[in-house]
Design an enzyme around this catalytic site. Sequence first.
Site, PDB file in Angstrom:
ATOM      1  N   ARG A  93      37.016  36.314  39.257  1.00 23.12           N
ATOM      2  CA  ARG A  93      36.231  37.410  39.858  1.00 23.12           C
ATOM      3  C   ARG A  93      35.105  36.858  40.737  1.00 23.12           C
ATOM      4  NH1 ARG A  93      33.062  42.025  36.366  1.00 23.12           N
ATOM      5  NH2 ARG A  93      31.580  42.660  37.976  1.00 23.12           N
ATOM      6  N   ASN A 147      42.020  46.277  35.217  1.00 20.61           N
ATOM      7  CA  ASN A 147      41.750  46.723  36.584  1.00 20.61           C
ATOM      8  C   ASN A 147      42.608  45.998  37.606  1.00 20.61           C
ATOM      9  OD1 ASN A 147      39.798  48.790  36.761  1.00 20.61           O
ATOM     10  ND2 ASN A 147      38.211  47.392  36.043  1.00 20.61           N
ATOM     11  N   HIS A 199      38.402  55.278  40.331  1.00 23.86           N
ATOM     12  CA  HIS A 199      37.233  54.829  41.095  1.00 23.86           C
ATOM     13  C   HIS A 199      37.134  55.543  42.444  1.00 23.86           C
ATOM     14  CE1 HIS A 199      36.641  50.814  38.686  1.00 23.86           C
ATOM     15  NE2 HIS A 199      36.666  51.904  37.920  1.00 23.86           N
ATOM     16  N   TYR A 252      31.537  55.034  42.467  1.00 26.05           N
ATOM     17  CA  TYR A 252      32.181  54.127  43.428  1.00 26.05           C
ATOM     18  C   TYR A 252      32.246  54.685  44.840  1.00 26.05           C
ATOM     19  CZ  TYR A 252      33.307  50.881  39.736  1.00 26.05           C
ATOM     20  OH  TYR A 252      33.195  49.971  38.716  1.00 26.05           O
TER      21      TYR A 252
HETATM   22  P1  NAD Z   1      37.560  38.992  30.193  1.00 26.31           P
HETATM   23  O1  NAD Z   1      37.292  38.067  31.305  1.00 26.31           O
HETATM   24  O2  NAD Z   1      36.761  38.889  28.957  1.00 26.31           O
HETATM   25  O3  NAD Z   1      39.111  38.897  29.840  1.00 26.31           O
HETATM   26  C1  NAD Z   1      39.626  39.450  28.656  1.00 26.31           C
HETATM   27  C2  NAD Z   1      40.604  38.484  28.052  1.00 26.31           C
HETATM   28  O4  NAD Z   1      41.833  38.502  28.785  1.00 26.31           O
HETATM   29  C3  NAD Z   1      40.135  37.022  28.056  1.00 26.31           C
HETATM   30  O5  NAD Z   1      39.910  36.594  26.737  1.00 26.31           O
HETATM   31  C4  NAD Z   1      41.273  36.295  28.747  1.00 26.31           C
HETATM   32  O6  NAD Z   1      41.543  35.022  28.219  1.00 26.31           O
HETATM   33  C5  NAD Z   1      42.420  37.248  28.550  1.00 26.31           C
HETATM   34  N1  NAD Z   1      43.599  37.026  29.401  1.00 26.31           N
HETATM   35  C6  NAD Z   1      43.672  36.574  30.661  1.00 26.31           C
HETATM   36  N2  NAD Z   1      44.952  36.516  31.071  1.00 26.31           N
HETATM   37  C7  NAD Z   1      45.703  36.951  30.026  1.00 26.31           C
HETATM   38  C8  NAD Z   1      47.104  37.132  29.827  1.00 26.31           C
HETATM   39  N3  NAD Z   1      47.992  36.822  30.769  1.00 26.31           N
HETATM   40  N4  NAD Z   1      47.522  37.585  28.622  1.00 26.31           N
HETATM   41  C9  NAD Z   1      46.646  37.874  27.637  1.00 26.31           C
HETATM   42  N5  NAD Z   1      45.314  37.726  27.791  1.00 26.31           N
HETATM   43  C10 NAD Z   1      44.851  37.277  28.963  1.00 26.31           C
HETATM   44  O7  NAD Z   1      37.506  40.457  30.796  1.00 26.31           O
HETATM   45  P2  NAD Z   1      36.656  41.755  30.434  1.00 26.31           P
HETATM   46  O8  NAD Z   1      35.401  41.689  31.189  1.00 26.31           O
HETATM   47  O9  NAD Z   1      36.648  41.986  29.002  1.00 26.31           O
HETATM   48  O10 NAD Z   1      37.572  42.829  31.143  1.00 26.31           O
HETATM   49  C11 NAD Z   1      38.917  42.946  30.764  1.00 26.31           C
HETATM   50  C12 NAD Z   1      39.689  43.797  31.722  1.00 26.31           C
HETATM   51  O11 NAD Z   1      39.263  45.130  31.634  1.00 26.31           O
HETATM   52  C13 NAD Z   1      39.523  43.398  33.187  1.00 26.31           C
HETATM   53  O12 NAD Z   1      40.725  43.560  33.880  1.00 26.31           O
HETATM   54  C14 NAD Z   1      38.504  44.374  33.678  1.00 26.31           C
HETATM   55  O13 NAD Z   1      38.575  44.605  35.053  1.00 26.31           O
HETATM   56  C15 NAD Z   1      38.899  45.594  32.915  1.00 26.31           C
HETATM   57  N6  NAD Z   1      37.880  46.628  32.784  1.00 26.31           N
HETATM   58  C16 NAD Z   1      38.285  47.883  33.027  1.00 26.31           C
HETATM   59  C17 NAD Z   1      37.400  48.934  32.980  1.00 26.31           C
HETATM   60  C18 NAD Z   1      37.903  50.305  33.300  1.00 26.31           C
HETATM   61  O14 NAD Z   1      37.115  51.189  33.542  1.00 26.31           O
HETATM   62  N7  NAD Z   1      39.212  50.528  33.331  1.00 26.31           N
HETATM   63  C19 NAD Z   1      36.058  48.683  32.630  1.00 26.31           C
HETATM   64  C20 NAD Z   1      35.669  47.362  32.348  1.00 26.31           C
HETATM   65  C21 NAD Z   1      36.598  46.332  32.423  1.00 26.31           C
HETATM   66  C1  G6P Z   2      32.814  49.960  35.513  1.00 25.38           C
HETATM   67  C2  G6P Z   2      34.249  50.338  35.692  1.00 25.38           C
HETATM   68  C3  G6P Z   2      35.125  49.201  35.534  1.00 25.38           C
HETATM   69  C4  G6P Z   2      34.423  48.093  36.256  1.00 25.38           C
HETATM   70  C5  G6P Z   2      33.382  47.602  35.307  1.00 25.38           C
HETATM   71  C6  G6P Z   2      32.572  46.452  35.803  1.00 25.38           C
HETATM   72  O1  G6P Z   2      32.145  50.943  34.990  1.00 25.38           O
HETATM   73  O2  G6P Z   2      34.717  51.537  35.247  1.00 25.38           O
HETATM   74  O3  G6P Z   2      36.385  49.518  35.956  1.00 25.38           O
HETATM   75  O4  G6P Z   2      35.226  47.154  36.787  1.00 25.38           O
HETATM   76  O5  G6P Z   2      32.618  48.701  34.855  1.00 25.38           O
HETATM   77  O6  G6P Z   2      31.556  46.129  34.910  1.00 25.38           O
HETATM   78  P1  G6P Z   2      30.859  44.695  34.875  1.00 25.38           P
HETATM   79  O7  G6P Z   2      29.796  44.837  33.878  1.00 25.38           O
HETATM   80  O8  G6P Z   2      31.941  43.738  34.480  1.00 25.38           O
HETATM   81  O9  G6P Z   2      30.381  44.408  36.267  1.00 25.38           O
HETATM   82 MN    MN Z   3      36.858  51.749  35.789  1.00 22.61          MN
END
Ligand code: NAD
Ligand code: G6P
Ligand code: MN
Length: 432
Positions: A93, A147, A199, A252
Site C-alpha cells: 500500500r 478491498n 466508496h 469518499y
Molecule cells: P493487513 O495488512 O493486516 O493484512 C491482513 C492479513 O492478510 C495479513 O496478516 C497478511 O499476511 C494476510 N495476507 C496477505 N496475503 C494473503 C493471502 N494470499 N492469503 C491469506 N492471507 C493473506 O490488512 P488490514 O489492514 O487488516 O486490512 C485487511 C483487508 O481489509 C485489506 O484488503 C483492506 O483494504 C481491507 N479493509 C476493508 C475495509 C472495508 O471497508 N471493506 C476496511 C478496512 C480494511
Molecule cells: C475505510 C474504508 C476502508 C478503507 C479503510 C482504510 O473506512 O471503508 O475500505 O480502505 O477504512 O483505513 P486505514 O486506517 O487503513 O487507512
Molecule cells: Mn470500505
Amino acid sequence: GIKIVTIGGGSSYTPELMEGLIKRYPELPIREIWLVDIPEGEEKLNIVGALAKRMWSATPYDVRIYLTLDRREALKDADFVTTQFRVGLLDARIIDERIPLSHGMLGQETNGAGGIFKAFRTIPVMKAIIDDMRELCPEAWLINFANPSGMVTEAVIKHFGWKKCIGLCNVPEIAMMREPAVIAQERKDMHYRFAGLNHFHWHKVFDSNGMDITRELIAHINDKDGGTPANIYQAEFPLELLYSTNLLPCGYHRYYYMKKEMLQHSLAEFAKGETRAEQMKNVEKTLFELYKDENLASKPAELEKRGGAYYSDAACTCIHAIHNDKKIHMVVSTVNKGALPCLAPDSIVEVSSILSATGAEPLAWGEMRAHEKGWLQLMKAMEECIIEAAITGDYGMALEAFTMNPLVDNGAEAKAVLDELFVAHENHLPQF
Ligand code: NAD
Ligand code: G6P
Ligand code: MN
Ligand code: MN
C-alpha cells in the site's frame, strides 16, 4: 455448530471480529473459527490468534480457534468464509500511495492509481480462493471485506460465478451509527436508503413519520465526527452542491468533488515523509505490541484510529442475518437486479438490501438524476476495465482504466505511473 474461516486472519481487525461473534454467540452458535494467513503474516497471525483465544477463553462458550497457513485444510466444510487479506501487506500500500503522489496524483488505498493496483493484486488471489471453495465448501457463504471491496465482489460473483457472496464496507455502518446524534435523533427512529457503488454511494434519510430529513443532515455534513471514517481528510463539501442533489454523499466523494483540496492534503503528508499507509504501519505496530500482552483479553481502543473500525458490526450482522433468516436492512455490495436502472442488472452495486437466508435482496432505488447517473456510469465502466485487466493481464485494458479514472492524469504521465507501479509490484502480479 457453525464453522467460520477467516482468510487474512493476522489482520489487526481480527479482535473486533471476535468481539462481534462473542456478542452474538447465543444466536450464532459457532463451533470452530479458523484464522488463515501466509508465511509473511505468520508472526501477526500468532500474536492476534493468541489474543483471539484469550478472548474466547474469557467467555463460557466452547469455541475452538485454529491458526493455520494451510488454506485448504481450513476451508473444508466451512459455512462462512470471510476475506480480510491484504496482498503484499502495508508495504504494497505504501507503494500504491507514494508512486502516484510522486507524480502529483492522488495515491489512496481504494481510489486513483493505487486503488486500481490493489484490485490487480487482490483479484487473482480471490480467484484461487474460489477455486478451493468450489471443491472444499461448495455451500459456503463468502463475506468479502478485502478491498477494493465492490470490485472484488463483482469479480467473485460475475466472473468467477460464486453467487453466495456479500461485499462489505464499514462506511454505511459508520454513517448510520453517527448521523442520528448530529441531529439529536436515535438510529431506531430513522430510515436509511443507500445506493451507488462501494466508496461511491449516496444516501437519503427519513424520520419515523416518513418525512425526508436528508436536507437537515446535509446542513451538518462538515461537522467533525459526522459519520466519515477516520482515514479520510475532511475537506469541506460545498453545501449548494449537496442541497441541489438532496443526497448525502459518502466520505469518499470528497476525492472527486474536492479533488484539488484532497490531493493537496495528501501531497502535504507525502512531503512531510509519511503517507497514510506509513502512519498506519505505526498504528499497527502499536496495536500488535498491545496484543502481545497476555493480560489483554479484549479489543483495545487504539483500533478506532483505523478507518476500518466497526467493520465487524457489518460482518457479524450479515452472518447473523443469513444464518437466522433475519430479513433486516443492511447496506451491502450485491447484484443490482434493476435496483439502479442506470447500471446493468448484473453489475455489483452497494445498496440498501434485505438480508436473510437467501442472501441480499436489493431494494429498488429508481432513476438517478443526471449528476449521479453520469458519475455512476463512468465509475462502473472504469471498474469493469479494472476487473478485466486484473483477470486477463491486458496492459491496454489497464491503461484504459487509468485513462478513465478521474484521479489519474492521462497521457504520458499516466503511462509512466502505470509502468512504475507494474515494476514495483511485479512479485504480486502474476497475470501481467
Ligand atoms: P493487513 O495488512 O493486516 O493484512 C491482513 C492479513 O492478510 C495479513 O496478516 C497478511 O499476511 C494476510 N495476507 C496477505 N496475503 C494473503 C493471502 N494470499 N492469503 C491469506 N492471507 C493473506 O490488512 P488490514 O489492514 O487488516 O486490512 C485487511 C483487508 O481489509 C485489506 O484488503 C483492506 O483494504 C481491507 N479493509 C476493508 C475495509 C472495508 O471497508 N471493506 C476496511 C478496512 C480494511
Ligand atoms: C475505510 C474504508 C476502508 C478503507 C479503510 C482504510 O473506512 O471503508 O475500505 O480502505 O477504512 O483505513 P486505514 O486506517 O487503513 O487507512
Ligand atoms: Mn470500505
Ligand atoms: Mn484520468
